[in-house]
Design a protein around this motif. Sequence first.
Motif, PDB file in Angstrom:
ATOM      1  N   ASP A   1       0.819  -1.208   0.000  1.00  0.00           N
ATOM      2  CA  ASP A   1       0.000   0.000   0.000  1.00  0.00           C
ATOM      3  C   ASP A   1       0.853   1.259   0.000  1.00  0.00           C
ATOM      4  OD1 ASP A   1      -2.234  -1.610   0.035  1.00  0.00           O
ATOM      5  OD2 ASP A   1      -2.589  -1.393   2.187  1.00  0.00           O
TER       6      ASP A   1
ATOM      7  N   ALA B   1       1.217   4.156  -2.997  1.00  0.00           N
ATOM      8  CA  ALA B   1       0.934   5.561  -2.739  1.00  0.00           C
ATOM      9  C   ALA B   1       2.155   6.444  -2.983  1.00  0.00           C
ATOM     10  CB  ALA B   1       0.440   5.741  -1.306  1.00  0.00           C
TER      11      ALA B   1
ATOM     12  N   LYS C   1      -0.157   9.775  -8.400  1.00  0.00           N
ATOM     13  CA  LYS C   1      -1.451  10.238  -8.909  1.00  0.00           C
ATOM     14  C   LYS C   1      -1.419  10.445 -10.418  1.00  0.00           C
ATOM     15  CE  LYS C   1      -3.375  12.344  -4.737  1.00  0.00           C
ATOM     16  NZ  LYS C   1      -3.933  13.579  -4.140  1.00  0.00           N
TER      17      LYS C   1
ATOM     18  N   THR D   1       2.925  13.523   1.002  1.00  0.00           N
ATOM     19  CA  THR D   1       2.005  12.434   0.768  1.00  0.00           C
ATOM     20  C   THR D   1       0.598  12.848   1.151  1.00  0.00           C
ATOM     21  OG1 THR D   1       2.009  11.448   2.972  1.00  0.00           O
ATOM     22  CG2 THR D   1       3.867  10.933   1.548  1.00  0.00           C
TER      23      THR D   1
END
Length: 394
Positions: free
Chosen positions: A87, A91, A265, A339
């Motif tokens: 995870d 990210a 992103k 973040t």
Amino acid sequence: MKVLAAMSGGVDSAVAAARAVDAGHEVVGVHLALSRMPGTLRTGSRGCCTIEDSRDAWRACEKLGIPYYTWDFSERFAEDVVQDFVDEYAAGRTPNPCMRCNERIKFAALLEKALALGFDAVCTGHYAKVVEGEQGLELHRAADWAKDQSYVLGVLTAEQLSHSLFPLADTPSKEQVRAEAAERGLTVATKPDSHDICFIPDGDTRGWLAERVEMSEGQILDAQGQVLGTHPGAQAFTVGQRKGLNIGRPAADGKPRFVLEVRPKDNTVVVGPREMLAVDRVAGIRPSWAGAPVSEEATGDWFDCHLQVRAHGDPVPARARVEQGSDQLPDDVTPVGATAAGSAGVRWVIELHEPLQGVAPGQTAVLYQGTRVLGQATIDSAVNSARLGDAVQG
């Protein structure tokens, strides 16, 4: 005292258990099965959770004359350590799985079960020291700074420290531990140290992640936003990385490029020269104190300390303060590489006296005063205040 010795199958945990027996404690050895399908053999010094390791742990306990058990923690490990690792990379952060394992497995799940079964403490082969300070128990560096593991134990709380036993704390060198193991007739005396990530025994982190994190081709940019090339997936990169960029052409000045930022992103990776990796201000979220907090916690005043961001990295002089209910860096700096993990809760702001290179979101910031571990926080952002965002950082 009734002690549960965590037996990894290595020389450190075996000697630690032996010393606990010598000290007159009632010792029981336990090996943690962290995988349902462990490899049968280690690959050199990679891995620490194989069938071979469990057998070495059993042989050590047999030699010491103490009971031996294997506890299946594989489900908890898969959820709290392995999935957390996936995870975090997904990210765009750089996690420390050893820190998570100590926090959530060895000194949470294991200690919780040990106390429920009537044990007074958990004994491990970590090189660190617990001492009684003026405000209670404190965590300190071990005598052998070359082997010191206090960094990865910075997540421990005062309650956990009160039930932790580190018999190797005052040992001057690893060579002495191996010599002692040989004198005791322990077969692990010459066994190589484990390193790297135990659940990626072949060391191919990028290949391992590619099977678990959905990746797609994206752009590699320089600090000014110019497209330099493409990559197979941003999540496979980490701040400070030099190898594997495959840009195909050198920089204008001929100097090597390094990963400055990972942007999951928009699936881009930003690269630039080494000097652009330098940061002088760090923000840490989800902080915890290894023992009593500093007095400045209540006032928000600055306090002097040293910052360490890697298990075997050099501590650097800094100052820090605690911010309550803030999720932004001060207005005089532009955060780059921050973040999405920040919250409106307590956080640390750390100013370095000299810039430090290669600091990435997701890494653990551990603060020291002398040999004492003050505590830790997860790095949420790192900036160079002098450039005020003129160049992208990690």
